[in-house]
Write an enzyme that holds these catalytic residues in place. Structure first.
Site, PDB file in Angstrom:
ATOM      1  CB  CYS A 134     -37.721  77.018 -29.030  1.00 19.83           C
ATOM      2  SG  CYS A 134     -36.819  75.533 -29.497  1.00 19.83           S
ATOM      3  CG  HIS A 135     -38.774  72.332 -27.360  1.00 24.38           C
ATOM      4  ND1 HIS A 135     -37.846  72.655 -28.318  1.00 24.38           N
ATOM      5  CD2 HIS A 135     -39.117  71.043 -27.574  1.00 24.38           C
ATOM      6  CE1 HIS A 135     -37.636  71.596 -29.090  1.00 24.38           C
ATOM      7  NE2 HIS A 135     -38.396  70.602 -28.666  1.00 24.38           N
TER       8      HIS A 135
END
Length: 186
Positions: free
Chosen positions: A110-111
């Site tokens: 994800c991030h």
């Protein structure tokens, strides 16, 4: 796939995406690994579950207590808050870089690839991430790919919670393979 005897750190702080910590943790434990939650401080950290605060998770070790030599791999859950807080913490970045420099598995979803950017690991690698940080990943010198899981010499990346089963399976596979002795920084 059995990875009994392997030790895996999940580095996180408050604001981790709940499923991105819990699914890999549970799959790695089911495969026989010892999994420890490593964070900035002792006690508990609280997740973010889609649109609101989630459940707390017990911290097993602080960054001051953990070293790269303790682990066979490191998993970096995303969410927006968690990696943004960790990428300004020198001890967190050093821990990630030490695991990478020891040719061990580094996995980010994800991030969390923000942490691979901050440590210089992203440069020259094939990677994926959450779509909103695609430009960040590309600007860091990585070749961004829109795929469920991307692996580049033991550096594993995935896009979002929908990829977690494939992400977890790839971590298990890579941990079974062991160190990536041919790996080098770009």
């Amino acid at each position: 796939m059995d990875i009994k005897g392997k030790r895996i750190a999940i580095l996180a702080t408050n604001g981790f995406e709940q499923s991105e910590l819990e699914v890999p943790r549970d799959r790695l434990k089911q495969a026989g690994a010892t999994v420890e939650i490593v964070s900035l401080a002792s006690g508990e950290i609280k997740g973010w579950d889609q649109k609101d605060w989630g459940r707390p998770v017990k911290v097993d070790k602080t960054l001051d207590q953990a070293t790269a030599s303790d682990y066979d791999a490191i998993v970096l859950p995303g969410g927006q808050i968690n990696p943004d807080l960790l990428r300004v913490e020198p001890k967190a970045l050093k821990f990630i870089k030490d695991v990478f420099d020891a040719k061990k598995i580094v996995a980010a979803v994800c991030h969390a690839p923000w942490l691979l950017i901050e440590t210089g690991i992203a440069k020259g690698r094939k990677m994926t991430s959450y779509k909103s940080i695609k430009t960040d990943v590309a600007n860091a010198g990585a070749q961004w790919q829109d795929a469920e899981v991307v692996v580049d010499q033991g550096v594993i990346t995935s896009r979002n919670p929908g990829d977690l089963e494939a992400f977890s399976a790839k971590i298990i596979e890579e941990v079974r393979e062991g160190r990536h002795l041919q790996r080098s920084a770009a």
